[in-house]
Design a protein around this motif. Structure first.
Motif, PDB file in Angstrom:
ATOM      1  N   ILE A  93      26.333   2.568  -5.357  1.00 38.25           N
ATOM      2  CA  ILE A  93      25.544   3.814  -5.720  1.00 38.25           C
ATOM      3  C   ILE A  93      24.129   3.368  -5.968  1.00 38.25           C
ATOM      4  CG2 ILE A  93      25.146   5.636  -7.648  1.00 38.25           C
ATOM      5  CD1 ILE A  93      27.945   5.354  -8.302  1.00 38.25           C
ATOM      6  N   GLU A  94      23.349   4.377  -5.411  1.00 38.95           N
ATOM      7  CA  GLU A  94      21.734   4.166  -5.520  1.00 38.95           C
ATOM      8  C   GLU A  94      21.079   5.074  -6.428  1.00 38.95           C
ATOM      9  OE1 GLU A  94      19.305   3.758  -1.641  1.00 38.95           O
ATOM     10  OE2 GLU A  94      19.300   5.924  -2.270  1.00 38.95           O
ATOM     11  N   VAL A  95      20.112   4.190  -7.269  1.00 39.28           N
ATOM     12  CA  VAL A  95      19.061   5.314  -8.276  1.00 39.28           C
ATOM     13  C   VAL A  95      17.832   5.551  -7.155  1.00 39.28           C
ATOM     14  CG1 VAL A  95      18.038   5.278 -10.326  1.00 39.28           C
ATOM     15  CG2 VAL A  95      20.256   4.242 -10.222  1.00 39.28           C
ATOM     16  N   SER A  96      17.401   6.567  -7.064  1.00 39.51           N
ATOM     17  CA  SER A  96      16.173   6.789  -6.534  1.00 39.51           C
ATOM     18  C   SER A  96      15.255   7.487  -7.685  1.00 39.51           C
ATOM     19  CB  SER A  96      16.317   7.851  -5.313  1.00 39.51           C
ATOM     20  OG  SER A  96      15.173   7.969  -4.713  1.00 39.51           O
ATOM     21  N   VAL A  97      14.366   6.707  -7.956  1.00 35.11           N
ATOM     22  CA  VAL A  97      13.393   7.119  -8.797  1.00 35.11           C
ATOM     23  C   VAL A  97      12.228   8.126  -8.359  1.00 35.11           C
ATOM     24  CG1 VAL A  97      11.363   6.247 -10.218  1.00 35.11           C
ATOM     25  CG2 VAL A  97      13.571   5.104 -10.435  1.00 35.11           C
ATOM     26  N   ARG A  98      12.175   9.217  -9.088  1.00 36.61           N
ATOM     27  CA  ARG A  98      10.677  10.275  -8.962  1.00 36.61           C
ATOM     28  C   ARG A  98       9.676   9.380  -9.530  1.00 36.61           C
ATOM     29  NH1 ARG A  98       9.277  16.018 -11.081  1.00 36.61           N
ATOM     30  NH2 ARG A  98       7.621  16.498  -9.570  1.00 36.61           N
ATOM     31  N   ASP A  99       8.971   8.529  -8.789  1.00 39.45           N
ATOM     32  CA  ASP A  99       7.803   7.795  -9.491  1.00 39.45           C
ATOM     33  C   ASP A  99       6.667   8.521  -9.885  1.00 39.45           C
ATOM     34  OD1 ASP A  99       7.892   7.805  -6.699  1.00 39.45           O
ATOM     35  OD2 ASP A  99       6.618   6.181  -6.312  1.00 39.45           O
ATOM     36  N   GLU A 100       6.006   8.120 -10.769  1.00 44.36           N
ATOM     37  CA  GLU A 100       4.690   8.896 -11.169  1.00 44.36           C
ATOM     38  C   GLU A 100       3.678   7.991 -11.524  1.00 44.36           C
ATOM     39  OE1 GLU A 100       4.836   9.621 -15.792  1.00 44.36           O
ATOM     40  OE2 GLU A 100       6.924   9.905 -15.194  1.00 44.36           O
ATOM     41  N   GLU A 101       3.878   6.526 -11.122  1.00 46.34           N
ATOM     42  CA  GLU A 101       2.887   5.514 -11.435  1.00 46.34           C
ATOM     43  C   GLU A 101       2.277   5.350  -9.932  1.00 46.34           C
ATOM     44  OE1 GLU A 101       3.612   2.114 -14.107  1.00 46.34           O
ATOM     45  OE2 GLU A 101       5.560   2.601 -13.292  1.00 46.34           O
ATOM     46  N   PRO A 102       0.960   5.928  -9.696  1.00 47.59           N
ATOM     47  CA  PRO A 102       0.731   5.846  -8.320  1.00 47.59           C
ATOM     48  C   PRO A 102       0.147   4.503  -7.652  1.00 47.59           C
ATOM     49  CG  PRO A 102      -1.150   6.726  -9.694  1.00 47.59           C
ATOM     50  CD  PRO A 102       0.010   6.510 -10.358  1.00 47.59           C
ATOM     51  N   GLY A 103       0.544   4.256  -6.548  1.00 50.30           N
ATOM     52  CA  GLY A 103       0.058   2.762  -5.910  1.00 50.30           C
ATOM     53  C   GLY A 103      -1.315   3.262  -5.013  1.00 50.30           C
ATOM     54  N   THR A 104      -1.811   2.214  -4.314  1.00 47.48           N
ATOM     55  CA  THR A 104      -2.749   2.228  -3.670  1.00 47.48           C
ATOM     56  C   THR A 104      -2.525   1.518  -2.067  1.00 47.48           C
ATOM     57  OG1 THR A 104      -3.899   0.130  -4.517  1.00 47.48           O
ATOM     58  CG2 THR A 104      -4.688   2.193  -5.484  1.00 47.48           C
ATOM     59  N   ILE A 105      -3.255   2.366  -1.175  1.00 48.64           N
ATOM     60  CA  ILE A 105      -3.058   1.528   0.185  1.00 48.64           C
ATOM     61  C   ILE A 105      -4.592   1.164   0.610  1.00 48.64           C
ATOM     62  CG2 ILE A 105      -2.481   1.949   2.620  1.00 48.64           C
ATOM     63  CD1 ILE A 105      -1.063   4.632   1.342  1.00 48.64           C
ATOM     64  N   ARG A 106      -4.672  -0.144   0.913  1.00 46.80           N
ATOM     65  CA  ARG A 106      -6.040  -0.730   1.452  1.00 46.80           C
ATOM     66  C   ARG A 106      -5.605  -1.821   2.682  1.00 46.80           C
ATOM     67  NH1 ARG A 106      -7.078   2.215  -2.098  1.00 46.80           N
ATOM     68  NH2 ARG A 106      -8.235   1.958  -4.092  1.00 46.80           N
ATOM     69  N   ILE A 107      -6.846  -2.133   3.385  1.00 47.95           N
ATOM     70  CA  ILE A 107      -6.651  -2.852   4.237  1.00 47.95           C
ATOM     71  C   ILE A 107      -7.338  -4.203   4.091  1.00 47.95           C
ATOM     72  CG2 ILE A 107      -6.105  -1.566   6.162  1.00 47.95           C
ATOM     73  CD1 ILE A 107      -9.195  -1.427   6.799  1.00 47.95           C
ATOM     74  N   ASN A 108      -6.725  -5.334   4.327  1.00 47.26           N
ATOM     75  CA  ASN A 108      -7.488  -6.500   4.144  1.00 47.26           C
ATOM     76  C   ASN A 108      -8.579  -6.896   5.507  1.00 47.26           C
ATOM     77  OD1 ASN A 108      -6.051  -7.777   6.152  1.00 47.26           O
ATOM     78  ND2 ASN A 108      -4.751  -8.969   4.801  1.00 47.26           N
ATOM     79  N   ASN A 109      -9.119  -7.967   5.345  1.00 45.43           N
ATOM     80  CA  ASN A 109     -10.270  -8.400   6.424  1.00 45.43           C
ATOM     81  C   ASN A 109      -9.581  -8.616   7.701  1.00 45.43           C
ATOM     82  OD1 ASN A 109     -11.850  -8.555   4.474  1.00 45.43           O
ATOM     83  ND2 ASN A 109     -12.099 -10.822   3.914  1.00 45.43           N
ATOM     84  N   SER A 110      -8.315  -8.929   7.717  1.00 49.25           N
ATOM     85  CA  SER A 110      -7.847  -8.712   9.207  1.00 49.25           C
ATOM     86  C   SER A 110      -7.063  -7.455   9.703  1.00 49.25           C
ATOM     87  CB  SER A 110      -6.315  -9.967   9.043  1.00 49.25           C
ATOM     88  OG  SER A 110      -6.643 -10.902   8.173  1.00 49.25           O
ATOM     89  N   GLY A 111      -7.368  -6.480   8.848  1.00 49.92           N
ATOM     90  CA  GLY A 111      -6.914  -5.285   9.013  1.00 49.92           C
ATOM     91  C   GLY A 111      -5.402  -4.974   8.938  1.00 49.92           C
ATOM     92  N   LYS A 112      -4.622  -5.796   8.045  1.00 47.75           N
ATOM     93  CA  LYS A 112      -3.462  -5.810   7.734  1.00 47.75           C
ATOM     94  C   LYS A 112      -3.321  -4.894   6.240  1.00 47.75           C
ATOM     95  CE  LYS A 112       0.473  -8.989   6.759  1.00 47.75           C
ATOM     96  NZ  LYS A 112       0.655 -10.165   6.545  1.00 47.75           N
ATOM     97  N   LEU A 113      -2.368  -4.079   6.426  1.00 46.65           N
ATOM     98  CA  LEU A 113      -1.957  -3.023   5.150  1.00 46.65           C
ATOM     99  C   LEU A 113      -1.814  -4.002   3.871  1.00 46.65           C
ATOM    100  CD1 LEU A 113       0.437  -0.306   6.222  1.00 46.65           C
ATOM    101  CD2 LEU A 113      -1.914   0.074   5.156  1.00 46.65           C
ATOM    102  N   VAL A 114      -2.396  -3.613   2.962  1.00 48.47           N
ATOM    103  CA  VAL A 114      -2.182  -4.137   1.416  1.00 48.47           C
ATOM    104  C   VAL A 114      -1.577  -2.912   0.510  1.00 48.47           C
ATOM    105  CG1 VAL A 114      -3.174  -5.460  -0.351  1.00 48.47           C
ATOM    106  CG2 VAL A 114      -3.940  -5.805   2.091  1.00 48.47           C
ATOM    107  N   VAL A 115      -0.403  -2.813   0.147  1.00 39.69           N
ATOM    108  CA  VAL A 115      -0.054  -1.929  -0.542  1.00 39.69           C
ATOM    109  C   VAL A 115       0.492  -2.429  -2.073  1.00 39.69           C
ATOM    110  CG1 VAL A 115       1.734  -0.146  -0.708  1.00 39.69           C
ATOM    111  CG2 VAL A 115       1.066  -0.763   1.185  1.00 39.69           C
ATOM    112  N   ASN A 116      -0.399  -1.937  -3.172  1.00 43.01           N
ATOM    113  CA  ASN A 116      -0.016  -2.218  -4.208  1.00 43.01           C
ATOM    114  C   ASN A 116       0.788  -1.073  -5.163  1.00 43.01           C
ATOM    115  OD1 ASN A 116      -0.144  -3.591  -6.929  1.00 43.01           O
ATOM    116  ND2 ASN A 116      -2.084  -2.481  -7.314  1.00 43.01           N
ATOM    117  N   LYS A 117       1.778  -1.243  -5.589  1.00 43.37           N
ATOM    118  CA  LYS A 117       2.623  -0.130  -6.056  1.00 43.37           C
ATOM    119  C   LYS A 117       3.262  -0.571  -7.554  1.00 43.37           C
ATOM    120  CE  LYS A 117       4.790   3.875  -6.032  1.00 43.37           C
ATOM    121  NZ  LYS A 117       4.867   3.864  -7.676  1.00 43.37           N
TER     122      LYS A 117
END
Lengths: 141, 488
Positions: free
Chosen positions: B344-368
């Motif tokens: 069984i899986e729990v799926s959370v309706r998350d309310e703490e927002p994350g951020t999407i950024r790119i680093n110097n190499s253009g790679k995604l950096v996702v903070n959640k």
């Protein structure tokens, strides 16, 4: 041990991957569940299929980590894996670092091993045979 | 050589891109679709789990958030995320849409306001609900345990057309839907590749696969898209651009194009419905991987109020092995009992927002972050799961510490306030009148419901809005909607 030619991993890193793989996924006599060891299956020959989409920076880091572990005794890999399992209790950056070590050490061996792919010369029971895992989907084309 | 200028370039071929392409080509627009992944199909989807991960997902399915707690899964193949999901298609309820209306200021976000767009989206796909006699044992255990514990459940609505019927014995389904997580070889799962996109291609859509977009240059009368196709630099032009690369993909392209300065909300408010899988071991085989993989969901209002839902789910050997921590003989002992696992899986309706950024190499950096209120929701859900697994008679349980993010949303929120939003109520990107967007990136908050159908409905709504504005420019509207049979 026969190592494949890899576009991504050096010979030293492949040796390290084999050593790490056997710690993560041991066979007899170290395991009594009937599974072959990582190195016995020859799944390492498919390593490039796993790494084809890995970012070049990550491949570089993996090469260094595996090459170092290839030279060190297996007990060091075991110690690192045990340490990584403590991530839940470690704060902030330390926890993150431990989780990343765990992913780096377990990710590639587990993907290769549980793909059920083997070296063509492998004659033993496959991983899926030990698990009794079978799926069926009849194409309709 | 004269450069070709398309009416629209559509970046991304998933739930949003497919619908947009269908509606715009139907109206006679000259459209080019760019997809970073391969153009695979039922005959060429990899049947091996490792190859499917490597060939169908960004980063081979190993992209993590910065804290390495959540793995983010997103499709990189023609059809995008609709190729690697289970095609669970539910409408949003008032709780989700009222929250969107409050946050965005857009009054159309209501069950009534979205109804006609849901109707249109549903009219283009086949929907199916498995009844109790068709359940696999994992679903039976799930439904029985809910009944025993007094919780409400319901049948999931699945996008599928022909999964092959029952086994000759009459017990269980003939085909195992777990295979569909690596692309459905039966054209049964209603991915965009076999529905909207197939129609769009029949209506003249030009599709370029293996085309990874590096950035866009926005002009008043034209948009320039540059990237690489099969490693070769490419530049393409259009009068208008549709961003449909998903929450992470669309945000990344806009960030790489230097738009953060003009769009302060770009990359903010990222959500992913963090999912936590729990395993319970039964004495007899469960074979959760056989038959219809997912067919039931929780509908208990107490769960909705607490911000989580529960689904019956399972995963292939590689995914299951990654979810179990540890190594060596204990790990083998766990995997040896794969057939005896209930899940069984729990799926959370998350309310703490994350951020999407790119680093110097253009790679995604996702903070959640998932440590505060969302952790409490997950704990409440996992507490119920423990109760359900105990009710099934499981003799041992394992709760995975690794979180899975498959419903990737936000980063380019829609709204009436330009300082808090990226996309206007008419689906234009603020300050960039010929760039439009309606994919999961525009979600202002996490709905707590599978997002695919609403992405399709919103894309219909967006395409209608775009056509109302510029539809007169296209000389040759397609005469009819092609049926699935005609395009397959």
């Amino acid at each position: 041990m026969d190592y494949p030619h890899s576009q991504y991993l050096s010979y030293a890193a492949l040796k390290g991957l084999s050593k790490v793989g056997d710690v993560v996924l041991p066979g007899e006599p170290y395991d009594s569940n009937g599974f072959p060891s990582f190195s016995q299956t020859g799944c390492i020959h498919h390593v490039d299929e796993v790494l084809v989409t890995t970012a070049p920076d990550d491949v570089k880091a993996l090469n260094i980590l595996l090459a170092i572990l290839g030279f060190l005794p297996a007990i060091v890999t075991k110690w690192l894996l045990q340490l990584s399992s403590l991530e839940e209790h470690a704060p902030g950056f330390l926890g993150m670092g431990l989780r990343l070590i765990g992913v780096a050490l377990r990710g590639v061996p587990i993907s290769l091993y549980y793909s059920n792919l083997t070296h063509p010369s492998y004659q033993g029971k496959t991983v899926y045979e030990v698990m009794d895992y079978q799926v069926h989907c009849e194409p309709d084309y | 050589m004269t450069k070709q200028i398309y009416d629209f370039i559509i970046i991304g071929s998933g739930a949003s891109g497919g619908v947009m392409a269908h509606r715009l080509t139907q109206a006679g627009a000259n459209c080019l679709m760019l997809e970073a992944g391969q153009d695979l199909g039922p005959k060429t989807y990899p049947s091996n789990e490792m190859r499917a991960n490597a060939q169908l997902m960004w980063g081979g399915g190993t992209d993590f958030t910065t804290d390495a707690k959540t793995i983010l899964l997103r499709g990189k193949v023609v059809g995008g995320g609709t190729i690697i999901n289970q095609c669970l298609l539910d409408r949003f309820d008032n709780i989700a849409l009222d929250d969107w209306a409050d946050r965005s200021g857009i009054k159309d976000f209501s069950v009534e306001g979205m109804s006609s767009h849901y109707d249109t989206a549903e009219s283009l796909i086949s929907l199916h609900q498995y009844q109790r006699q068709d359940f696999n044992r994992n679903a039976q255990l799930y439904a029985d345990s809910f009944d025993n514990c007094g919780y409400k459940w319901d049948y999931l609505r699945r996008g599928e057309s022909n999964c092959g019927g029952l086994c000759d014995s009459g017990q269980g389904r003939k085909n195992d839907c777990i295979v569909c997580l690596g692309g459905c070889p039966r054209k049964s799962k209603q991915s965009s590749a076999v529905t909207s996109l197939a129609r769009a291609r029949a209506q003249g859509l030009e599709l370029r696969a293996n085309f990874e977009v590096d950035g866009i240059i926005h002009g008043k009368s034209q948009v320039v898209v540059h990237g690489t196709q099969n490693g070769e630099p490419q530049v393409v032009y259009a009068r208008r651009l549709i961003m449909a690369a998903g929450a992470l993909g669309s945000s990344k392209i806009l960030l790489k194009s230097g738009m953060k300065n003009k769009l302060p909300a770009l990359g903010e408010r990222f959500f992913c419905h963090p999912q936590y899988m729990s395993i319970g071991f039964m004495q007899d085989p469960v074979d959760a991987h056989k038959g219809a993989l997912q067919s039931v969901k929780s509908t208990d209002p107490r769960f909705r109020q607490q911000g989580f839902k529960l689904e019956n789910v399972f995963a292939g050997p590689i995914a299951l092995a990654m979810l179990k921590d540890g190594f060596g003989t204990n790990h083998h002992k766990f995997m040896k009992r794969y057939r005896n696992m209930a899940c069984i899986e729990v799926s959370v309706r998350d309310e703490e927002p994350g951020t999407i950024r790119i680093n110097n190499s253009g790679k995604l950096v996702v903070n959640k972050p998932t440590d505060g209120a969302d952790a409490a929701k997950a704990a409440a859900g996992n507490h119920v799961v423990d109760e359900l697994l105990a009710s099934m008679g499981c003799y041992e349980t394992m709760q995975s510490r690794l979180q899975i993010g498959l419903h990737l949303m936000g980063g380019c929120a829609i709204g009436e306030n330009a300082s808090k939003s990226v996309v206007q109520p008419n689906f234009q990107v603020y300050g960039h009148e010929n760039i439009y967007m309606a994919d999961g990136g525009i979600y202002p908050s996490a709905p707590g419901i599978n997002p695919s159908l609403t992405i399709m409905a919103m894309s219909h709504k967006a395409a209608d809005s775009i056509l109302a504005e510029v539809g007169h420019e296209f000389p040759k509207p397609a005469k009819k909607i092609h049926s699935l049979k005609e395009v397959s």
